[in-house]
Design a protein around this motif. Structure first.
Motif, mmCIF file in Angstrom:
data_model
loop_
_atom_site.group_PDB
_atom_site.id
_atom_site.type_symbol
_atom_site.label_atom_id
_atom_site.label_comp_id
_atom_site.label_asym_id
_atom_site.label_seq_id
_atom_site.Cartn_x
_atom_site.Cartn_y
_atom_site.Cartn_z
ATOM 1 N N ILE A 219 0.849 -1.188 0.000
ATOM 2 C CA ILE A 219 0.000 0.000 0.000
ATOM 3 C C ILE A 219 0.884 1.237 0.000
ATOM 4 C CG2 ILE A 219 -1.776 1.263 1.281
ATOM 5 C CD1 ILE A 219 -2.403 -1.474 2.676
ATOM 6 N N LYS A 220 0.609 2.148 -0.931
ATOM 7 C CA LYS A 220 1.312 3.433 -0.937
ATOM 8 C C LYS A 220 0.280 4.546 -1.047
ATOM 9 C CE LYS A 220 4.655 6.389 -3.273
ATOM 10 N NZ LYS A 220 5.523 6.591 -4.458
ATOM 11 N N ALA A 221 0.376 5.521 -0.147
ATOM 12 C CA ALA A 221 -0.506 6.680 -0.199
ATOM 13 C C ALA A 221 0.085 7.700 -1.160
ATOM 14 C CB ALA A 221 -0.669 7.274 1.195
ATOM 15 N N ASP A 222 -0.577 7.913 -2.281
ATOM 16 C CA ASP A 222 -0.104 8.907 -3.252
ATOM 17 C C ASP A 222 -0.448 10.316 -2.795
ATOM 18 O OD1 ASP A 222 0.777 6.802 -4.976
ATOM 19 O OD2 ASP A 222 -1.299 6.553 -5.638
ATOM 20 N N THR A 223 -1.542 10.451 -2.052
ATOM 21 C CA THR A 223 -1.905 11.673 -1.343
ATOM 22 C C THR A 223 -2.315 11.253 0.063
ATOM 23 O OG1 THR A 223 -4.273 11.549 -1.875
ATOM 24 C CG2 THR A 223 -2.841 12.630 -3.505
ATOM 25 N N ALA A 224 -2.648 12.206 0.895
ATOM 26 C CA ALA A 224 -3.275 11.832 2.164
ATOM 27 C C ALA A 224 -4.515 11.013 1.838
ATOM 28 C CB ALA A 224 -3.629 13.065 2.967
ATOM 29 N N ALA A 225 -4.690 9.878 2.505
ATOM 30 C CA ALA A 225 -5.752 8.954 2.112
ATOM 31 C C ALA A 225 -6.292 8.201 3.320
ATOM 32 C CB ALA A 225 -5.245 7.965 1.076
ATOM 33 N N GLU A 226 -7.567 7.811 3.207
ATOM 34 C CA GLU A 226 -8.207 6.934 4.188
ATOM 35 C C GLU A 226 -8.738 5.722 3.442
ATOM 36 O OE1 GLU A 226 -11.584 6.947 7.756
ATOM 37 O OE2 GLU A 226 -11.416 8.673 6.393
ATOM 38 N N ILE A 227 -8.402 4.518 3.923
ATOM 39 C CA ILE A 227 -8.807 3.302 3.230
ATOM 40 C C ILE A 227 -9.427 2.313 4.208
ATOM 41 C CG2 ILE A 227 -7.090 3.524 1.400
ATOM 42 C CD1 ILE A 227 -5.430 1.367 2.812
ATOM 43 N N LEU A 228 -10.290 1.464 3.648
ATOM 44 C CA LEU A 228 -10.891 0.348 4.375
ATOM 45 C C LEU A 228 -10.474 -0.939 3.683
ATOM 46 C CD1 LEU A 228 -12.980 -0.981 6.353
ATOM 47 C CD2 LEU A 228 -14.714 -0.520 4.599
ATOM 48 N N LEU A 229 -9.967 -1.886 4.441
ATOM 49 C CA LEU A 229 -9.589 -3.204 3.940
ATOM 50 C C LEU A 229 -10.571 -4.231 4.500
ATOM 51 C CD1 LEU A 229 -5.733 -3.063 4.624
ATOM 52 C CD2 LEU A 229 -6.939 -2.361 2.558
ATOM 53 N N ILE A 230 -11.179 -5.028 3.617
ATOM 54 C CA ILE A 230 -12.132 -6.064 4.014
ATOM 55 C C ILE A 230 -11.574 -7.413 3.563
ATOM 56 C CG2 ILE A 230 -14.510 -6.854 3.883
ATOM 57 C CD1 ILE A 230 -15.309 -4.005 3.058
ATOM 58 N N ASP A 231 -11.096 -8.184 4.529
ATOM 59 C CA ASP A 231 -10.376 -9.440 4.312
ATOM 60 C C ASP A 231 -11.380 -10.575 4.558
ATOM 61 O OD1 ASP A 231 -8.641 -11.684 4.774
ATOM 62 O OD2 ASP A 231 -7.054 -10.371 5.525
ATOM 63 N N VAL A 232 -11.785 -11.271 3.482
ATOM 64 C CA VAL A 232 -12.912 -12.212 3.589
ATOM 65 C C VAL A 232 -12.608 -13.545 2.885
ATOM 66 C CG1 VAL A 232 -14.760 -10.518 3.832
ATOM 67 C CG2 VAL A 232 -13.971 -11.155 1.530
ATOM 68 N N PRO A 233 -13.261 -14.629 3.350
ATOM 69 C CA PRO A 233 -13.151 -15.904 2.625
ATOM 70 C C PRO A 233 -13.726 -15.760 1.217
ATOM 71 C CG PRO A 233 -14.106 -16.248 4.804
ATOM 72 C CD PRO A 233 -14.083 -14.771 4.560
ATOM 73 N N MET A 234 -13.101 -16.451 0.272
ATOM 74 C CA MET A 234 -13.547 -16.343 -1.110
ATOM 75 C C MET A 234 -14.539 -17.461 -1.430
ATOM 76 S SD MET A 234 -12.380 -13.570 -2.015
ATOM 77 C CE MET A 234 -13.019 -13.660 -3.687
ATOM 78 N N ILE A 235 -15.651 -17.453 -0.697
ATOM 79 C CA ILE A 235 -16.706 -18.422 -0.960
ATOM 80 C C ILE A 235 -17.290 -18.147 -2.345
ATOM 81 C CG2 ILE A 235 -17.236 -18.738 1.471
ATOM 82 C CD1 ILE A 235 -19.622 -16.886 1.087
ATOM 83 N N LYS A 236 -17.695 -19.201 -3.038
ATOM 84 C CA LYS A 236 -18.193 -19.042 -4.397
ATOM 85 C C LYS A 236 -19.661 -18.659 -4.431
ATOM 86 C CE LYS A 236 -14.783 -22.082 -6.530
ATOM 87 N NZ LYS A 236 -14.556 -23.294 -7.367
ATOM 88 N N GLU A 237 -20.422 -19.090 -3.434
ATOM 89 C CA GLU A 237 -21.827 -18.732 -3.370
ATOM 90 C C GLU A 237 -22.317 -18.926 -1.947
ATOM 91 O OE1 GLU A 237 -24.114 -22.678 -4.772
ATOM 92 O OE2 GLU A 237 -23.070 -21.636 -6.374
ATOM 93 N N ALA A 238 -23.430 -18.294 -1.661
ATOM 94 C CA ALA A 238 -23.988 -18.406 -0.306
ATOM 95 C C ALA A 238 -25.509 -18.339 -0.395
ATOM 96 C CB ALA A 238 -23.457 -17.284 0.582
#
Length: 238
Positions: A219-238
């Motif tokens: 991750i590199k901030a090209d400007t001042a930045a706010e980010i959200l990371l959502i780390d989830v299982p890669m289920i195919k369907e639910a």
């Protein structure tokens, strides 16, 4: 590495007057067969609600529902008896489980509330409905990646899924490495503000990027930045 890029201007959009909502994934009257979900991540709505207005009481079941206010205050009420105000720097989660009804309204009459509403498919179905919210110090995510939702971290709100949400406020030029929590997981990056580069892909405000088949994010901030990371299982369907 595989990626899927969702530019901000490609999102679904619904303006109901009292509610102005942008949908990263299919929701309501917006439907795209290519944008149903990213693994266990089902909904990522970017909502603005006018003063005194909001969502009346409505039911949910078997979904993990996360609300992250960006500005203003949300008033939450539900059938478990909860009556709470959710403010900027708070994170709220509701495990709908076997069934719950709730309302979310703007707690103020004189200003808008802006918030992210995120739905994640649960790991276990039909659990007893559960609610939790916590406040996080904004300084704890300055040039740091702060975990705010997790199944295994008492400092975060608990989720019924092998999923982790993290927030970061980065000054221009700051570089960070994020390690994906599980080999089977992917990460969806949502840029709340500013410009960043993630694994070589440039992103701007409100862009989203899903990344799979990697173990880390650069991750590199090209400007001042706010980010959200959502780390989830890669289920195919639910």
């Amino acid at each position: 590495m595989k990626t899927i890029l969702h530019k901000a201007n490609t999102r679904g959009h619904a303006n109901h007057g009292w509610l102005n909502s942008y949908h990263t994934f299919s929701f309501g009257h917006y439907y795209s067969p290519d944008r149903i979900h990213f693994g266990a991540l089902r909904v990522l709505n970017d909502d603005t609600v006018k003063g005194g207005m909001g969502f009346g009481k409505h039911p949910h079941d078997n979904m993990e529902i996360v609300s992250i206010p960006l500005s203003g205050d949300l008033h939450h009420q539900d059938t478990t008896g909860r009556d709470e105000i959710i403010r900027q720097h708070d994170v709220q989660i509701m495990s709908a489980g076997s069934g719950i009804a709730h309302s979310e309204t703007n707690a103020n009459n004189d200003k808008e509330v802006k918030f992210l509403q995120i739905w994640v498919f649960p790991k276990e179905r039909d659990i007893e409905p559960r609610y939790q919210q916590k406040s996080f110090k904004p300084e704890d995510r300055v040039n740091q990646v702060l975990t705010v939702v997790a199944p295994d971290d008492e400092n975060a709100v608990w989720i019924n899924q092998d999923a982790w949400f993290s927030l970061a406020n980065l000054e221009a030029g700051i570089e960070k490495t994020y390690e994906i929590k599980r080999k089977e997981n992917g990460v969806y990056v949502f840029v709340i503000s500013g410009d960043v580069t993630i694994n070589g892909q440039q992103l701007n405000e409100r862009d989203g990027l899903g990344i799979t088949e990697v173990s880390t994010l650069d991750i590199k901030a090209d400007t001042a930045a706010e980010i959200l990371l959502i780390d989830v299982p890669m289920i195919k369907e639910a």
